[in-house]
Design a protein around this motif. Structure first.
Motif, PDB file in Angstrom:
ATOM      1  N   TYR A 316      71.696  72.871  49.161  1.00 30.77           N
ATOM      2  CA  TYR A 316      70.847  74.060  49.252  1.00 30.77           C
ATOM      3  C   TYR A 316      70.875  74.598  50.683  1.00 30.77           C
ATOM      4  N   LEU A 317      71.984  74.322  51.375  1.00 32.96           N
ATOM      5  CA  LEU A 317      72.115  74.651  52.794  1.00 32.96           C
ATOM      6  C   LEU A 317      73.274  75.627  52.958  1.00 32.96           C
ATOM      7  N   VAL A 318      72.948  76.852  53.335  1.00 37.71           N
ATOM      8  CA  VAL A 318      73.928  77.937  53.370  1.00 37.71           C
ATOM      9  C   VAL A 318      74.409  78.146  54.803  1.00 37.71           C
ATOM     10  N   TRP A 319      75.717  78.237  54.980  1.00 41.24           N
ATOM     11  CA  TRP A 319      76.335  78.461  56.286  1.00 41.24           C
ATOM     12  C   TRP A 319      76.633  79.952  56.415  1.00 41.24           C
ATOM     13  N   LEU A 320      75.942  80.611  57.337  1.00 38.14           N
ATOM     14  CA  LEU A 320      76.037  82.064  57.494  1.00 38.14           C
ATOM     15  C   LEU A 320      76.666  82.421  58.832  1.00 38.14           C
ATOM     16  N   ASP A 321      77.607  83.326  58.785  1.00 34.96           N
ATOM     17  CA  ASP A 321      78.246  83.880  59.977  1.00 34.96           C
ATOM     18  C   ASP A 321      77.615  85.251  60.230  1.00 34.96           C
ATOM     19  N   LEU A 322      76.853  85.343  61.313  1.00 33.84           N
ATOM     20  CA  LEU A 322      76.148  86.584  61.666  1.00 33.84           C
ATOM     21  C   LEU A 322      76.748  87.235  62.908  1.00 33.84           C
ATOM     22  N   ARG A 323      77.971  86.893  63.277  1.00 35.14           N
ATOM     23  CA  ARG A 323      78.556  87.416  64.505  1.00 35.14           C
ATOM     24  C   ARG A 323      78.669  88.938  64.498  1.00 35.14           C
ATOM     25  N   ALA A 324      78.798  89.524  63.320  1.00 32.65           N
ATOM     26  CA  ALA A 324      78.952  90.973  63.252  1.00 32.65           C
ATOM     27  C   ALA A 324      77.747  91.715  63.805  1.00 32.65           C
ATOM     28  N   TYR A 325      76.614  91.024  63.898  1.00 35.39           N
ATOM     29  CA  TYR A 325      75.401  91.677  64.401  1.00 35.39           C
ATOM     30  C   TYR A 325      75.270  91.571  65.923  1.00 35.39           C
ATOM     31  N   ASP A 344      70.546  76.582  64.385  1.00 34.01           N
ATOM     32  CA  ASP A 344      71.591  77.322  65.069  1.00 34.01           C
ATOM     33  C   ASP A 344      72.943  76.649  64.853  1.00 34.01           C
ATOM     34  N   GLY A 345      73.987  77.455  64.720  1.00 38.27           N
ATOM     35  CA  GLY A 345      75.317  76.913  64.492  1.00 38.27           C
ATOM     36  C   GLY A 345      75.801  75.996  65.592  1.00 38.27           C
ATOM     37  N   SER A 346      75.318  76.214  66.817  1.00 38.31           N
ATOM     38  CA  SER A 346      75.746  75.360  67.918  1.00 38.31           C
ATOM     39  C   SER A 346      75.236  73.932  67.778  1.00 38.31           C
ATOM     40  N   ASP A 347      74.233  73.706  66.933  1.00 37.10           N
ATOM     41  CA  ASP A 347      73.787  72.341  66.659  1.00 37.10           C
ATOM     42  C   ASP A 347      74.849  71.557  65.890  1.00 37.10           C
ATOM     43  N   TYR A 348      75.747  72.269  65.218  1.00 37.60           N
ATOM     44  CA  TYR A 348      76.762  71.641  64.373  1.00 37.60           C
ATOM     45  C   TYR A 348      78.135  71.636  65.018  1.00 37.60           C
ATOM     46  N   GLN A 349      78.310  72.529  65.990  1.00 39.17           N
ATOM     47  CA  GLN A 349      79.551  72.585  66.762  1.00 39.17           C
ATOM     48  C   GLN A 349      79.221  73.211  68.104  1.00 39.17           C
ATOM     49  N   ALA A 350      79.395  72.459  69.160  1.00 32.92           N
ATOM     50  CA  ALA A 350      79.034  72.950  70.492  1.00 32.92           C
ATOM     51  C   ALA A 350      79.767  74.248  70.804  1.00 32.92           C
ATOM     52  N   GLY A 351      79.007  75.238  71.274  1.00 27.66           N
ATOM     53  CA  GLY A 351      79.596  76.505  71.680  1.00 27.66           C
ATOM     54  C   GLY A 351      79.844  77.488  70.562  1.00 27.66           C
ATOM     55  N   LEU A 352      79.547  77.112  69.330  1.00 26.95           N
ATOM     56  CA  LEU A 352      79.788  78.030  68.213  1.00 26.95           C
ATOM     57  C   LEU A 352      78.720  79.117  68.209  1.00 26.95           C
ATOM     58  N   ALA A 353      79.123  80.344  68.345  1.00 27.52           N
ATOM     59  CA  ALA A 353      78.181  81.456  68.473  1.00 27.52           C
ATOM     60  C   ALA A 353      77.975  82.164  67.139  1.00 27.52           C
ATOM     61  N   GLY A 354      76.767  82.690  66.958  1.00 25.49           N
ATOM     62  CA  GLY A 354      76.503  83.626  65.888  1.00 25.49           C
ATOM     63  C   GLY A 354      76.422  83.059  64.489  1.00 25.49           C
ATOM     64  N   HIS A 355      76.338  81.735  64.346  1.00 25.20           N
ATOM     65  CA  HIS A 355      76.239  81.111  63.029  1.00 25.20           C
ATOM     66  C   HIS A 355      74.872  80.448  62.873  1.00 25.20           C
ATOM     67  N   VAL A 356      74.388  80.385  61.633  1.00 23.35           N
ATOM     68  CA  VAL A 356      73.124  79.717  61.336  1.00 23.35           C
ATOM     69  C   VAL A 356      73.266  78.957  60.029  1.00 23.35           C
ATOM     70  N   ARG A 357      72.413  77.940  59.864  1.00 18.93           N
ATOM     71  CA  ARG A 357      72.287  77.256  58.573  1.00 18.93           C
ATOM     72  C   ARG A 357      70.925  77.581  57.996  1.00 18.93           C
ATOM     73  N   LEU A 358      70.932  78.052  56.767  1.00 17.79           N
ATOM     74  CA  LEU A 358      69.727  78.505  56.072  1.00 17.79           C
ATOM     75  C   LEU A 358      69.451  77.608  54.874  1.00 17.79           C
ATOM     76  N   ASN A 359      68.245  77.086  54.784  1.00 12.93           N
ATOM     77  CA  ASN A 359      67.798  76.259  53.664  1.00 12.93           C
ATOM     78  C   ASN A 359      67.185  77.173  52.603  1.00 12.93           C
ATOM     79  N   ILE A 360      67.775  77.195  51.396  1.00 12.20           N
ATOM     80  CA  ILE A 360      67.287  78.082  50.327  1.00 12.20           C
ATOM     81  C   ILE A 360      66.437  77.343  49.291  1.00 12.20           C
ATOM     82  N   ALA A 361      66.094  76.071  49.546  1.00 13.21           N
ATOM     83  CA  ALA A 361      65.304  75.296  48.584  1.00 13.21           C
ATOM     84  C   ALA A 361      63.826  75.623  48.749  1.00 13.21           C
ATOM     85  N   THR A 362      63.480  76.811  48.351  1.00 12.82           N
ATOM     86  CA  THR A 362      62.115  77.308  48.449  1.00 12.82           C
ATOM     87  C   THR A 362      61.868  78.232  47.269  1.00 12.82           C
ATOM     88  N   SER A 363      60.778  78.962  47.290  1.00 11.79           N
ATOM     89  CA  SER A 363      60.488  79.879  46.190  1.00 11.79           C
ATOM     90  C   SER A 363      61.317  81.151  46.327  1.00 11.79           C
TER      91      SER A 363
END
Length: 380
Positions: A316-325, A344-363
């Motif tokens: 339920y963990l979505v990897w989003l690339d938001l660099r376009a913004y 933040d994406g940098s938590d998963y790869q040092a220096g990785l910009a503009g990425h986030v992990r989103l948890n969708i296990a909610t309402s």
């Protein structure tokens, strides 16, 4: 069958995810679900506490836990697991560390990345080097680069930490992909530790195949599994190492007890209840997550059309690339301006910009509000 927590219930129950968030924030970061416990698990735990089952667990392989997991694996993955080859450990990351420490040759461990952040230092704490096999953020498909893996083993790496289904890629590796990995590993006489904690959360359209179900893996691999991610019981501290080779199991069992952190009696109770009686609830959960996956896709198309969502095949963990913004630290901006807490994406790869992990296990309502807030934050 899936009951959403209210905000107040979530703050009481999820003391990390919600308890650390500010009152005006929606937390969608750590991998916990905003859902009440599965009734069979809750009932088993209540009965165990009433009986006073708060002491040490039995130190054994197999047992009731092994039988329960073997039945679960047979029903869900068509996998034949010997209950006697199921060894309890405290949690999946500790199980990975334990297997690496006891079974692996000295030499670097290969970590495909971006990778689950708590495991980024697991090699180092066993005295090994970590070498990264990084995903190209612009690649059309998230997959293991076999040629790169071959070069890393040729250069001296001895172990691959395979996370499958993968967090945060959202990938379920196919049998053919796993066979390709096996061929490279066998060619170099290396080892695989397969973190399969998200296996129960494979979504419609994909199928989990354990690495241990691939021919020719028994003598060089273990899988580390748990019910905790699918049934929201991480705090109860119980995972399992699965082996298919008795000699490998014996090596894990015959080390000093202190090398394997003790698991929890209540964790065993919860896992047995989940494996034996949780199928209907799990089916409802997978249906809900499938609906959330579709909802997120439509919300992104409407409100964040430049966001790139990697196909979510499991978790339920979505990897989003938001660099376009145009914001390198997108997660911090969204938290500051939108009051949504993401990883933040940098938590998963040092220096990785503009990425986030989103948890969708909610309402659905919270997920809709999350995307609305994200869009407003990125637009401002």
């Amino acid at each position: 069958m899936i009951r959403d927590f209210t905000d107040d219930e979530a703050r009481r129950a999820l003391v990390l995810k919600w308890g650390m968030a500010a009152a005006d924030e929606i937390p969608a970061w750590v991998a916990e679900m905003d859902y009440a416990l599965a009734p069979p698990v809750a009932e088993a735990l209540a009965d165990a506490v009433a009986l006073g089952m708060t002491g040490y667990p039995p130190f054994e392989t197999g047992g009731e836990l092994g039988k329960a997991y073997a039945g679960f694996a047979a029903r869900h993955y068509d996998q034949d697991v010997d209950p006697g080859q199921v060894l309890p450990v405290v949690d999946v990351t500790a199980g990975v560390r334990f297997a690496l420490d006891v079974l692996s040759d000295e030499g670097p461990m290969v970590m495909p990345g971006p990778a689950y952040s708590p495991q980024l230092e697991v090699a180092q704490v066993t005295g090994r080097e970590r070498v990264d096999l990084l995903l190209d953020p612009d690649a059309d498909r998230a997959e293991i680069d076999l040629d790169h893996l071959d070069r890393l083993f040729a250069d001296g790496a001895r172990t691959l930490l395979l996370t499958q289904p993968h967090n945060p890629w959202g990938r379920v590796f196919t049998r053919a992909e796993l066979e390709g990995i096996r061929d490279v590993v066998v060619r170099h006489g290396a080892r695989v530790i397969s973190d399969e904690i998200h296996a129960p959360l494979v979504l419609p359209g994909a199928e989990h195949v354990s690495y241990l179900a691939i021919d020719g893996t028994a003598d060089h691999a273990v899988a580390v599994v748990a019910s905790s991610k699918a049934f929201n019981t991480a705090g109860l501290r119980c995972a399992q190492i699965i082996t298919t080779d008795p000699a490998t199991r014996d090596r894990l069992v015959n080390v000093p007890m202190v090398r394997n952190d003790s698991w929890s009696t209540l964790g065993v109770v919860a896992a047995v209840a989940a494996y034996n009686h949780g199928d209907p609830w799990l089916a409802a959960l997978v249906q809900r997550l499938d609906e959330q996956r579709s909802l997120l896709a439509s919300l992104l198309a409407e409100h964040l059309p430049q966001a790139r969502m990697r196909p979510l095949e499991a978790t339920y963990l979505v990897w989003l690339d938001l660099r376009a913004y145009g914001h390198d630290e997108a997660a911090q901006l969204i938290r500051d301006r939108g009051r949504v807490w993401l990883f933040d994406g940098s938590d998963y790869q040092a220096g990785l910009a503009g990425h986030v992990r989103l948890n969708i296990a909610t309402s659905p309502e919270r997920l809709t509000e999350i995307v609305h807030r994200m869009a407003a934050a990125l637009a401002s």
